[in-house]
Scaffold this motif. Structure first.
Motif: not given
Length: 155
Positions: A89-91, A109-111, A114-115
């Motif tokens: 999920r690119d997390l 990751t930046e994503t 944030t999550l």
């Protein structure tokens, strides 16, 4: 062998058994966490691992799968599966360790960051609501720390 029907150490009813009560509380709490995290598309296991990576990387560390499993008290293979789902999920992003090719290191990751921050607020609110009936009891967290096997209380 002792007859459980006459042994005074065995509770007369399930509601008097600490293990049974803990099981019931755990199931209720897990359902609450599942409901709170569902709108964010995270399972509770994913949340725990995402937060662990978020926390460790915010301290300047790059944790391995083994470290994450140890931190959460989980099985390395099961934790690895959860981490792979977060990578897809690119997390999270995994890299091979510089000095140990068999050791995969993880970064957020930046994503993912944030999550993680959004989900932390959601889970903390759900925890406050769930534990409200016992949160005013000072011994509650101390008891949980002892049962969890922590040697020292966090400051």
């Amino acid at each position: 062998m002792t007859d459980p029907r006459t042994d005074p150490m065995i509770p007369d009813a399930a509601g008097e058994s600490p293990g049974f009560l803990l099981w019931r509380v755990t199931l209720r709490w897990q359902r609450r966490m599942t409901a709170a995290l569902a709108p964010l598309g995270l399972t509770h296991a994913q949340f725990v691992q995402l937060m662990a990576v978020w926390w460790l990387t915010s301290e300047g560390r790059q944790p391995s799968e083994r470290e994450l499993a140890s931190l959460a008290g989980g099985d390395v293979a099961a934790v690895g599966q959860v981490l792979l789902s977060l990578e897809k999920r690119d997390l999270l992003a995994g890299t091979i360790g510089e000095f140990d090719p068999a050791r995969r290191l993880l970064d957020i990751t930046e994503t993912g960051r944030t999550l993680a921050e959004e989900s932390m607020a959601v889970v903390e609110a759900a925890d406050r609501e769930f534990f409200r009936p016992v949160s005013a009891e000072p011994a509650f967290l101390e008891s949980l720390h002892r049962l969890a096997g922590y040697q020292e209380q966090p400051a």
